[in-house]
Motif scaffolding. Structure first.
Motif, PDB file in Angstrom:
ATOM      1  N   CYS A 105     156.554  -9.020  49.926  1.00 52.75           N
ATOM      2  CA  CYS A 105     155.337  -8.868  50.751  1.00 52.75           C
ATOM      3  C   CYS A 105     155.371  -9.729  52.009  1.00 52.75           C
ATOM      4  CB  CYS A 105     154.102  -9.202  49.926  1.00 52.75           C
ATOM      5  SG  CYS A 105     153.983 -10.954  49.485  1.00 52.75           S
ATOM      6  N   ARG A 106     156.227 -10.720  52.049  1.00 53.76           N
ATOM      7  CA  ARG A 106     156.409 -11.627  53.197  1.00 53.76           C
ATOM      8  C   ARG A 106     155.193 -12.521  53.467  1.00 53.76           C
ATOM      9  NH1 ARG A 106     158.077  -7.398  57.677  1.00 53.76           N
ATOM     10  NH2 ARG A 106     156.395  -6.296  56.635  1.00 53.76           N
ATOM     11  N   MET A 107     154.332 -12.671  52.452  1.00 57.53           N
ATOM     12  CA  MET A 107     153.098 -13.448  52.657  1.00 57.53           C
ATOM     13  C   MET A 107     153.141 -14.831  52.039  1.00 57.53           C
ATOM     14  SD  MET A 107     151.009 -11.774  54.569  1.00 57.53           S
ATOM     15  CE  MET A 107     149.288 -12.183  54.230  1.00 57.53           C
ATOM     16  N   CYS A 149     152.169  -6.088  51.854  1.00 57.23           N
ATOM     17  CA  CYS A 149     151.924  -5.352  50.618  1.00 57.23           C
ATOM     18  C   CYS A 149     153.142  -5.502  49.722  1.00 57.23           C
ATOM     19  CB  CYS A 149     151.664  -3.876  50.914  1.00 57.23           C
ATOM     20  SG  CYS A 149     151.041  -2.974  49.476  1.00 57.23           S
ATOM     21  N   ASN A 150     152.900  -5.376  48.420  1.00 55.55           N
ATOM     22  CA  ASN A 150     154.025  -5.436  47.481  1.00 55.55           C
ATOM     23  C   ASN A 150     154.495  -4.043  47.081  1.00 55.55           C
ATOM     24  OD1 ASN A 150     151.650  -4.943  46.150  1.00 55.55           O
ATOM     25  ND2 ASN A 150     152.043  -6.327  44.437  1.00 55.55           N
ATOM     26  N   PHE A 151     153.868  -3.003  47.641  1.00 55.86           N
ATOM     27  CA  PHE A 151     154.319  -1.625  47.426  1.00 55.86           C
ATOM     28  C   PHE A 151     154.883  -1.076  48.730  1.00 55.86           C
ATOM     29  CE2 PHE A 151     151.615   0.108  43.612  1.00 55.86           C
ATOM     30  CZ  PHE A 151     152.209  -0.821  42.781  1.00 55.86           C
ATOM     31  N   ASN A 197     144.749  -4.012  52.602  1.00 50.92           N
ATOM     32  CA  ASN A 197     146.074  -4.071  51.977  1.00 50.92           C
ATOM     33  C   ASN A 197     145.876  -4.573  50.546  1.00 50.92           C
ATOM     34  OD1 ASN A 197     145.272  -6.455  53.389  1.00 50.92           O
ATOM     35  ND2 ASN A 197     147.305  -7.301  53.136  1.00 50.92           N
ATOM     36  N   GLU A 198     146.874  -5.195  49.961  1.00 49.71           N
ATOM     37  CA  GLU A 198     146.804  -5.554  48.544  1.00 49.71           C
ATOM     38  C   GLU A 198     146.340  -7.012  48.376  1.00 49.71           C
ATOM     39  OE1 GLU A 198     146.901  -4.257  45.599  1.00 49.71           O
ATOM     40  OE2 GLU A 198     146.881  -6.256  44.721  1.00 49.71           O
ATOM     41  N   PRO A 199     145.250  -7.245  47.646  1.00 47.51           N
ATOM     42  CA  PRO A 199     144.735  -8.620  47.523  1.00 47.51           C
ATOM     43  C   PRO A 199     145.695  -9.598  46.853  1.00 47.51           C
ATOM     44  CG  PRO A 199     143.551  -7.095  46.059  1.00 47.51           C
ATOM     45  CD  PRO A 199     144.388  -6.268  46.968  1.00 47.51           C
ATOM     46  N   THR A 200     146.599  -9.086  46.029  1.00 44.92           N
ATOM     47  CA  THR A 200     147.536  -9.981  45.340  1.00 44.92           C
ATOM     48  C   THR A 200     148.364 -10.811  46.324  1.00 44.92           C
ATOM     49  OG1 THR A 200     147.673  -8.330  43.602  1.00 44.92           O
ATOM     50  CG2 THR A 200     149.387  -9.995  43.614  1.00 44.92           C
ATOM     51  N   LEU A 250     140.040  -3.255  46.471  1.00 42.23           N
ATOM     52  CA  LEU A 250     140.911  -2.165  46.056  1.00 42.23           C
ATOM     53  C   LEU A 250     142.251  -2.808  45.727  1.00 42.23           C
ATOM     54  CD1 LEU A 250     138.648  -0.621  47.509  1.00 42.23           C
ATOM     55  CD2 LEU A 250     140.375   0.817  48.573  1.00 42.23           C
ATOM     56  N   THR A 251     142.809  -2.475  44.577  1.00 40.97           N
ATOM     57  CA  THR A 251     144.082  -3.099  44.200  1.00 40.97           C
ATOM     58  C   THR A 251     145.018  -2.098  43.559  1.00 40.97           C
ATOM     59  OG1 THR A 251     145.147  -4.796  42.820  1.00 40.97           O
ATOM     60  CG2 THR A 251     143.093  -3.897  41.982  1.00 40.97           C
TER      61      THR A 251
END
Ligand code: SF4
Length: 346
Positions: free
Chosen positions: A20-22, A67-69, A119-122, A145-146
């Motif tokens: 995800c690069r986060m 995002c991880n997807f 995007n993805e909260p994770t 939304l996840t």
């Protein structure tokens, strides 16, 4: 060191950022690379979609990047896949904002809650934990939304942060997830969906791609009914973007026929993302009265047209209608105010 925020379990270093690069590893800890950087706007709950949480309310919708997807049809790829290190001038409108400033913005814009939906909260859990503290102080519930690909530990964290969640169940097999989403195993998603539904208000969204995952709709309905037949299920007519732009759009009639069987298993089945859908109203499972009326605006999201429940019960027969929060309509003037604020901050 290993990042345990999601099932990729990436190996991170100070300059190794994972899928995800986060996040990166600093001083023996996994930390955010870009804390307190957010995009925001305001929206209607029904547009996200949440049909059974704070009906009619205006919400501050927020996001970060990454995002991880890697969904082949992603309509948000310009944000989710943008380089998180890029500046605020790349079209994603990211602002440096403290939790206090975000909450103040939500209150100023007359929003009844805050929903992370871009995007993805994770990929932003530490920042969301800080925001949750501030939102709680201000009495604002939070939702998201996840894609539910977190580890068990981070799924518990999401359940602690968010009062209501819309879980994306994009398919029902590992082969689908492998080919179209870029992850190997649907197992963690099904596990986490069950955990979240036990802890919090959960709605589920399935983007349907005809000829790809529509054959799994019946199995998904069985799975959801096995968790809780009152889970609201949004089947979303996917108009693919990104790498699947040329894929044909799903036939409304064919998918509607498939969903008739799901209606016998789940109390609240919706089919939307096309103008004029007749599948967007909530019908009392007991007496059949239309207790919530909505308008499907296609890609513009959906809108509340009439809320007829009394205390979240059917006014005719008194049956409880699944609802998180109360009817809380907010004037549309907030939309214009939010757009102006967002531009001024950019
Ligand atoms: S949250 Fe990001 S860095 Fe952590 S495991 Fe998932 S993809 Fe990798």
């Amino acid at each position: 060191m290993e990042c345990t925020y999601c099932e990729w379990r990436c190996k991170l270093g100070e300059e190794s950022f994972g899928v995800c690069r986060m996040y990166h590893a600093v001083g023996g800890k996994v930390v955010e690379r870009f804390p307190d950087r957010w995009s925001y706007t305001s929206s209607r709950m029904e547009a996200l979609p949440f049909y059974h949480a704070w009906p009619g309310a205006r919400t501050l919708t927020i996001g970060t990047r990454g995002c991880n997807f890697n969904c082949r049809y992603c309509s948000n790829a310009y944000v989710a896949l943008a380089d998180p290190a890029a500046g605020a001038d790349d079209g994603t409108h990211i602002h440096a904002m403290t939790p206090e400033e975000l909450v103040a913005m939500a209150l100023k814009l007359d929003c009844r809650n805050i929903v992370f939906n871009v995007n993805e909260p994770t990929v932003s859990i530490p920042g969301l934990l800080r925001l949750r503290e501030e939102a709680t102080r201000a009495g604002l519930p939070m939702g998201c939304l996840t894609n539910a690909y977190g580890t068990e530990e981070s799924t518990e964290a999401l359940a602690g942060i968010f009062d209501f969640l819309n879980v994306g169940l994009k398919g029902f097999t590992s082969s689908f997830y492998g080919e179209y989403i870029g992850v190997r195993d649907v197992g963690p998603i099904l596990r986490n969906l069950r955990t979240l539904a036990r802890r919090r208000h959960v709605e589920v969204t399935t983007p349907v791609i005809q000829g790809v995952n529509d054959g799994d709709l019946d199995d998904m309905a069985d799975y959801l009914a096995g968790i809780d037949p009152e889970i609201p299920w949004h089947v979303f007519r996917l108009l693919p973007e990104y790498e699947m732009k040329d894929h044909a759009y799903p036939s409304i009639d064919a998918i509607s026929r498939k969903l008739e069987a799901a209606r016998k298993k789940l109390r609240y089945v919706y089919f939307h993302n096309f103008v004029g859908s007749e599948w967007v109203n909530t019908v009392c499972p007991e007496c059949g009265m239309e207790v919530v009326e909505r308008l499907s605006l296609g890609c513009g999201g959906d809108k509340l047209e009439g809320f007829h429940c009394t205390g979240n019960r059917c006014p005719r027969c008194g049956r409880a209608i699944r609802m998180c929060g109360e009817y809380a309509p907010t004037a549309d003037r907030a939309t214009a105010a939010c757009a102006a604020e967002s531009e001024a901050t950019a």
